[in-house]
Design a protein around this motif. Structure first.
Motif, PDB file in Angstrom:
ATOM      1  N   LEU A  96     -70.242  56.764 -16.366  1.00 21.47           N
ATOM      2  CA  LEU A  96     -70.177  58.198 -16.123  1.00 21.47           C
ATOM      3  C   LEU A  96     -69.860  58.444 -14.653  1.00 21.47           C
ATOM      4  CD1 LEU A  96     -73.398  59.387 -18.042  1.00 21.47           C
ATOM      5  CD2 LEU A  96     -71.052  59.285 -18.916  1.00 21.47           C
ATOM      6  N   THR A  97     -69.313  59.597 -14.333  1.00 17.86           N
ATOM      7  CA  THR A  97     -69.014  59.894 -12.933  1.00 17.86           C
ATOM      8  C   THR A  97     -70.283  60.173 -12.148  1.00 17.86           C
ATOM      9  OG1 THR A  97     -68.694  62.253 -13.448  1.00 17.86           O
ATOM     10  CG2 THR A  97     -66.742  60.829 -13.511  1.00 17.86           C
ATOM     11  N   ASP A 168     -66.056  58.419 -16.863  1.00 22.65           N
ATOM     12  CA  ASP A 168     -65.122  57.965 -15.842  1.00 22.65           C
ATOM     13  C   ASP A 168     -63.712  57.874 -16.441  1.00 22.65           C
ATOM     14  OD1 ASP A 168     -63.640  56.573 -13.921  1.00 22.65           O
ATOM     15  OD2 ASP A 168     -65.335  55.327 -13.341  1.00 22.65           O
ATOM     16  N   GLU A 169     -62.740  58.442 -15.773  1.00 24.91           N
ATOM     17  CA  GLU A 169     -61.370  58.434 -16.287  1.00 24.91           C
ATOM     18  C   GLU A 169     -60.708  57.066 -16.177  1.00 24.91           C
ATOM     19  OE1 GLU A 169     -58.972  61.599 -14.775  1.00 24.91           O
ATOM     20  OE2 GLU A 169     -60.550  63.121 -14.999  1.00 24.91           O
ATOM     21  N   GLY A 170     -61.333  56.122 -15.469  1.00 25.88           N
ATOM     22  CA  GLY A 170     -60.742  54.802 -15.312  1.00 25.88           C
ATOM     23  C   GLY A 170     -61.128  53.816 -16.387  1.00 25.88           C
ATOM     24  N   LEU A 171     -61.933  54.249 -17.377  1.00 23.84           N
ATOM     25  CA  LEU A 171     -62.367  53.338 -18.438  1.00 23.84           C
ATOM     26  C   LEU A 171     -61.234  53.079 -19.427  1.00 23.84           C
ATOM     27  CD1 LEU A 171     -65.911  54.738 -19.281  1.00 23.84           C
ATOM     28  CD2 LEU A 171     -65.368  52.705 -17.945  1.00 23.84           C
ATOM     29  N   VAL A 282     -63.249  37.241 -20.308  1.00 27.78           N
ATOM     30  CA  VAL A 282     -63.160  38.415 -19.439  1.00 27.78           C
ATOM     31  C   VAL A 282     -62.230  39.460 -20.049  1.00 27.78           C
ATOM     32  CG1 VAL A 282     -62.389  39.245 -17.178  1.00 27.78           C
ATOM     33  CG2 VAL A 282     -63.669  37.103 -17.355  1.00 27.78           C
ATOM     34  N   ASN A 283     -62.658  40.706 -20.041  1.00 28.30           N
ATOM     35  CA  ASN A 283     -61.833  41.822 -20.492  1.00 28.30           C
ATOM     36  C   ASN A 283     -60.784  42.109 -19.417  1.00 28.30           C
ATOM     37  OD1 ASN A 283     -60.725  44.250 -21.311  1.00 28.30           O
ATOM     38  ND2 ASN A 283     -62.605  45.439 -21.067  1.00 28.30           N
ATOM     39  N   PRO A 284     -59.500  41.922 -19.718  1.00 31.19           N
ATOM     40  CA  PRO A 284     -58.457  42.107 -18.691  1.00 31.19           C
ATOM     41  C   PRO A 284     -58.339  43.541 -18.198  1.00 31.19           C
ATOM     42  CG  PRO A 284     -57.464  41.851 -20.862  1.00 31.19           C
ATOM     43  CD  PRO A 284     -58.925  41.547 -21.028  1.00 31.19           C
ATOM     44  N   HIS A 285     -58.931  44.489 -18.926  1.00 28.14           N
ATOM     45  CA  HIS A 285     -58.860  45.894 -18.525  1.00 28.14           C
ATOM     46  C   HIS A 285     -60.191  46.411 -17.970  1.00 28.14           C
ATOM     47  CE1 HIS A 285     -54.857  46.445 -20.278  1.00 28.14           C
ATOM     48  NE2 HIS A 285     -55.280  45.731 -21.303  1.00 28.14           N
ATOM     49  N   TYR A 286     -61.095  45.517 -17.613  1.00 29.86           N
ATOM     50  CA  TYR A 286     -62.410  45.938 -17.106  1.00 29.86           C
ATOM     51  C   TYR A 286     -62.241  46.753 -15.824  1.00 29.86           C
ATOM     52  CZ  TYR A 286     -67.291  45.615 -15.564  1.00 29.86           C
ATOM     53  OH  TYR A 286     -68.565  45.900 -15.146  1.00 29.86           O
ATOM     54  N   HIS A 287     -62.933  47.885 -15.760  1.00 25.95           N
ATOM     55  CA  HIS A 287     -62.704  48.840 -14.667  1.00 25.95           C
ATOM     56  C   HIS A 287     -63.288  48.411 -13.323  1.00 25.95           C
ATOM     57  CE1 HIS A 287     -66.813  50.883 -14.665  1.00 25.95           C
ATOM     58  NE2 HIS A 287     -66.871  50.073 -15.704  1.00 25.95           N
ATOM     59  N   ARG A 288     -64.054  47.308 -13.288  1.00 31.34           N
ATOM     60  CA  ARG A 288     -64.629  46.864 -12.017  1.00 31.34           C
ATOM     61  C   ARG A 288     -64.061  45.514 -11.569  1.00 31.34           C
ATOM     62  NH1 ARG A 288     -70.995  47.393 -11.821  1.00 31.34           N
ATOM     63  NH2 ARG A 288     -70.483  47.106  -9.602  1.00 31.34           N
ATOM     64  N   GLN A 289     -62.896  45.158 -12.062  1.00 33.93           N
ATOM     65  CA  GLN A 289     -62.286  43.888 -11.676  1.00 33.93           C
ATOM     66  C   GLN A 289     -61.973  43.838 -10.188  1.00 33.93           C
ATOM     67  OE1 GLN A 289     -59.228  41.876 -13.784  1.00 33.93           O
ATOM     68  NE2 GLN A 289     -59.920  42.556 -15.797  1.00 33.93           N
ATOM     69  N   ALA A 290     -61.645  44.972  -9.583  1.00 36.07           N
ATOM     70  CA  ALA A 290     -61.325  45.004  -8.152  1.00 36.07           C
ATOM     71  C   ALA A 290     -62.521  44.617  -7.288  1.00 36.07           C
ATOM     72  CB  ALA A 290     -60.829  46.392  -7.761  1.00 36.07           C
TER      73      ALA A 290
END
Length: 374
Positions: A96-97, A168-171, A282-290
Motif C-alpha cells: 500500500l502507499t 502501490d501502482e508499481g505492483l 525469484v519473481n522477475p517482476h518483484y517491485h523491490r528488486q532495485a
C-alpha cells in the motif's frame, strides 16, 4: 503451545543438480611447443537456495480454506506480501502507499441513518437487526452513558466506519500484468462466494467493499462497528484477469491456478510443484528488486516423512536448512533437549494462538446443598 523451528547454522545450501552453475578453474593446459599461459576467468557463484522441510505439503494455496498449515502460510507469505502487518506495536505495509489514518481522512467515522431491520452492531458489540428494544449507540456515542433503547421508529443515526486502501501502482504479477484494486475486490468476492470461514468475521461486518478507481479500495462497515484491526478489512489481491465470473461457483480449491500455476506479486514465484517438493524462484517482476531483494535465489519446500526423528536426522545430514513447526517438537521434550544441546543448531520458538480455559462451578446448583448464585 510453542511453534518451534530449527535452523542450521551454516550458509544455505547451493541448489542441487542443474541449479548449480559449473565452476571453471581458469587454467589452460599448455601445448608442448608453447610456454605455459595462464588466463583469468571469473568463477560462477552457486545459487543460494534455502531448503525448508515440513511434515505436510499443501495441495493448494487457495487462500481461504480454513486453518492454514505452516507450509501453506509460509508459501503464501513468500508469494503474497500482506497489505498490512503489525510489527513492534505499529502498522507497516509493503504493497500500500500508506497506512490509513484518521488524520489523513482515509480512516473515518461517518453518521448514517438506520432503518428498522438493518443489520448493525449493538451496544454490546454483537451483530443484530435494528428493531424495537435493541440497545444501540447513536452517532458520536463512545460510552455506556449515551446508549439508547431504540423504539424502532424514531430517526436514528449511527456511526459507520470507512477505510480506504491505496495500492502501490508499481505492483506487478509475475506474468507482467499490473496488480490493481480489482484484484483485491476479486479476492473478497471469491471469499464471499465460497462462504469460507477464515474471513467470516470481517465479511459479516462489511457493508460494502468496492474499487473506487484503478488502485483504491474502499471498505465500509455496518453501522455501529469499528475496529483497530485494519489488516482484517483488506483482502490480499488475487489475479482477477485469469478468472471469469462463472468460475466463482466452481471448485477452485483444486484448480492449478492455486498451485502449480499460482501467480505472484511477492519476492518469489512457483516454478515446480509435485508431491515431494515445491520450488520457488525469484519473481522477475518483484517491485523491490532495485533494493537488492530478495536475498535468496530460491526456496525449496521439501516433504519429510517419518516424524520428528526423521526430520532431525535430515537436518543433521544437511538435507534441510530449516524445519518448520509442523513436526511438533514441543511435544517431545527429550528430543528438543537433544537439539538445544547441539551447538550447530538454533531453536526458535514463539507463542502460538491456542489457549486453555479453566472453568469453575460448572456442576448443577442442585449438587451444592441448595446454593443458588442468585
Amino acid at each position: 503451545c510453542l511453534l518451534v523451528i530449527m535452523i542450521l547454522l551454516s550458509a544455505c545450501s547451493p541448489a542441487e543438480g542443474g541449479l548449480t552453475p559449473s565452476i571453471n578453474d581458469g587454467i589452460e593446459t599448455p601445448s608442448p611447443t608453447s610456454p605455459p599461459t595462464l588466463t583469468s576467468t571469473a568463477t560462477s557463484v552457486p545459487l543460494v537456495v534455502l531448503t525448508i522441510c515440513t511434515s505436510a505439503l499443501p495441495d493448494s494455496l487457495f487462500p481461504d480454506r480454513g486453518r492454514q498449515t505452516p507450509a501453506q502460510s509460509n508459501l503464501l507469505a513468500m508469494i503474497q506480501e500482506s497489505p498490512l502487518s503489525h510489527q513492534k506495536g505499529e502498522w507497516v505495509t509493503e504493497i500500500l502507499t500508506k497506512v490509513p489514518a484518521r488524520a489523513d481522512g482515509d480512516l473515518r467515522l461517518e453518521p448514517v441513518s438506520v432503518e428498522a431491520g438493518q443489520y448493525v452492531v449493538d451496544a454490546a458489540g454483537q451483530i443484530a437487526a435494528a428493531r424495537q428494544g435493541v440497545h444501540l449507540r447513536p452517532s458520536g456515542c463512545r460510552s455506556a452513558d449515551c446508549v439508547v433503547t431504540w423504539d424502532g421508529e424514531s430517526p436514528l443515526e449511527m456511526d459507520q466506519m470507512v477505510v480506504e486502501f491505496q495500492f502501490d501502482e508499481g505492483l506487478t504479477w509475475s506474468d507482467g500484468t499490473p496488480v490493481t484494486a480489482e484484484d483485491s475486490l476479486f479476492s473478497f468476492r471469491l471469499a464471499r462466494a465460497f462462504e469460507t470461514a477464515v474471513s467470516l468475521w470481517a465479511r459479516e461486518r462489511t457493508a460494502r467493499y468496492e474499487a473506487v478507481d484503478e488502485y483504491l479500495i474502499r471498505w465500509v462497515g455496518i453501522p455501529g462497528f469499528s475496529t483497530a484491526q485494519l489488516d482484517r478489512l483488506v483482502w490480499s489481491p488475487l489475479p482477477s484477469h485469469l478468472f471469469t465470473e462463472s468460475e466463482l461457483t466452481g471448485d477452485l480449491a483444486a484448480d492449478p491456478r492455486f498451485s502449480s500455476d499460482f501467480l505472484s506479486y511477492g519476492p518469489f514465484r512457483v516454478v515446480q510443484w509435485d508431491q515431494e517438493a515445491i520450488q520457488l524462484a525469484v519473481n522477475p517482476h518483484y517491485h523491490r528488486q532495485a533494493e537488492g531483494l530478495p536475498l535468496l535465489d530460491g526456496i525449496s519446500y521439501r516433504l519429510i516423512e517419518g516424524g520428528r526423528q526423521a526430520a532431525w536426522q535430515a537436518l543433521q545430514e544437511g538435507t534441510c536448512d530449516l524445519l518448520d513447526s509442523s513436526f511438533g517438537f514441543e511435544n517431545d521434550p527429550g528430543l528438543l533437549d537433544e537439539i538445544v544441546a547441539n551447538s550447530q543448531f538454533e531453536v526458535h520458538s514463539q507463542p502460538g494462538q491456542s489457549w486453555t480455559q479453566l472453568v469453575f462451578g460448572i456442576r448443577p446448583a442442585s449438587y451444592d446443598d441448595g446454593y443458588t448464585p442468585a
